[in-house]
Design a protein around this motif. Sequence first.
Motif, PDB file in Angstrom:
ATOM      1  N   PHE A 113     -15.332 -14.856  -5.208  1.00 23.13           N
ATOM      2  CA  PHE A 113     -14.112 -15.662  -5.037  1.00 23.13           C
ATOM      3  C   PHE A 113     -12.997 -15.130  -5.937  1.00 23.13           C
ATOM      4  N   ALA A 114     -13.334 -14.827  -7.194  1.00 12.43           N
ATOM      5  CA  ALA A 114     -12.331 -14.352  -8.159  1.00 12.43           C
ATOM      6  C   ALA A 114     -11.713 -13.025  -7.720  1.00 12.43           C
ATOM      7  N   ARG A 115     -12.523 -12.148  -7.179  1.00 13.41           N
ATOM      8  CA  ARG A 115     -11.985 -10.851  -6.729  1.00 13.41           C
ATOM      9  C   ARG A 115     -11.078 -11.017  -5.524  1.00 13.41           C
ATOM     10  N   THR A 116     -11.450 -11.882  -4.602  1.00 16.92           N
ATOM     11  CA  THR A 116     -10.587 -12.121  -3.452  1.00 16.92           C
ATOM     12  C   THR A 116      -9.239 -12.666  -3.916  1.00 16.92           C
ATOM     13  N   ARG A 117      -9.260 -13.575  -4.877  1.00 29.00           N
ATOM     14  CA  ARG A 117      -8.007 -14.121  -5.423  1.00 29.00           C
ATOM     15  C   ARG A 117      -7.195 -13.029  -6.114  1.00 29.00           C
ATOM     16  N   LEU A 118      -7.864 -12.142  -6.847  1.00 32.16           N
ATOM     17  CA  LEU A 118      -7.191 -11.022  -7.504  1.00 32.16           C
ATOM     18  C   LEU A 118      -6.507 -10.141  -6.464  1.00 32.16           C
ATOM     19  N   LEU A 134       3.046  -2.582   9.549  1.00 30.54           N
ATOM     20  CA  LEU A 134       1.751  -3.120   9.147  1.00 30.54           C
ATOM     21  C   LEU A 134       1.746  -4.627   9.328  1.00 30.54           C
ATOM     22  N   GLN A 135       0.709  -5.118   9.953  1.00 31.10           N
ATOM     23  CA  GLN A 135       0.542  -6.552  10.149  1.00 31.10           C
ATOM     24  C   GLN A 135      -0.581  -7.009   9.224  1.00 31.10           C
ATOM     25  N   LEU A 136      -0.333  -8.038   8.429  1.00 33.81           N
ATOM     26  CA  LEU A 136      -1.300  -8.539   7.465  1.00 33.81           C
ATOM     27  C   LEU A 136      -1.541 -10.019   7.715  1.00 33.81           C
ATOM     28  N   HIS A 137      -2.807 -10.367   7.914  1.00 37.77           N
ATOM     29  CA  HIS A 137      -3.199 -11.757   8.105  1.00 37.77           C
ATOM     30  C   HIS A 137      -4.198 -12.144   7.029  1.00 37.77           C
ATOM     31  N   GLY A 138      -4.226 -13.418   6.719  1.00 36.07           N
ATOM     32  CA  GLY A 138      -5.200 -13.952   5.785  1.00 36.07           C
ATOM     33  C   GLY A 138      -6.153 -14.873   6.524  1.00 36.07           C
ATOM     34  N   ILE A 154      -0.711 -19.424  -0.353  1.00 38.82           N
ATOM     35  CA  ILE A 154      -1.808 -19.968   0.450  1.00 38.82           C
ATOM     36  C   ILE A 154      -3.081 -19.261   0.004  1.00 38.82           C
ATOM     37  N   HIS A 155      -4.172 -20.012  -0.190  1.00 41.84           N
ATOM     38  CA  HIS A 155      -5.444 -19.400  -0.574  1.00 41.84           C
ATOM     39  C   HIS A 155      -6.121 -18.819   0.660  1.00 41.84           C
ATOM     40  N   PHE A 156      -6.456 -17.522   0.588  1.00 41.08           N
ATOM     41  CA  PHE A 156      -7.141 -16.845   1.683  1.00 41.08           C
ATOM     42  C   PHE A 156      -8.539 -16.431   1.254  1.00 41.08           C
ATOM     43  N   ASP A 157      -9.441 -16.383   2.218  1.00 42.44           N
ATOM     44  CA  ASP A 157     -10.830 -15.978   1.988  1.00 42.44           C
ATOM     45  C   ASP A 157     -11.073 -14.516   2.338  1.00 42.44           C
TER      46      ASP A 157
END
Length: 166
Positions: A113-118, A134-138, A154-157
Amino acid sequence: MSVSSYDTIRVSADAYGDSFAGIEILDSHKFYSEGKNGKFELRTFITRVKDDPEKGLFNLGFGAWDEVRQIVDDRLRTRNDDMKQILGTVAAIALDFLKKYPVAHLYAEGSTFARTRLYQREISKILEELPIDLQLHGLIRKEDIGFIEFRKGIHFDGFLLSVRNS
């Protein structure tokens, strides 16, 4: 992008033998992080599941190469104070892949979780520098929301990169 990156060396998929059973390695690179805690060989992989009917979906992974076990350790922390350069290198590899495979969708998430947030924080810092095509989605797993356009705050996984269709 103005983010610096390391020089990389392409690694043949044959170098991994059968250690990726059921997974097809389409692209792999190695580069080195060198600093106060030593020299670490890092590797990136762009893979997909063999025999997957969804041929356009790929996974981006990276981590420290463990020579003894012949695996990538995606939880090791080098602590060499070069995280931005490491992530810049991974981003450059991802962008090069998407140039070669413009119909690809490249998925990535942190090993924790911490790395994804980083990764999300670092992406947010350079969002304005991303190539226009470039198209970027979360990904939001909560309540099965799925993928939405990447936005700050927004928090993304996980994250999905692709090239915009004209």
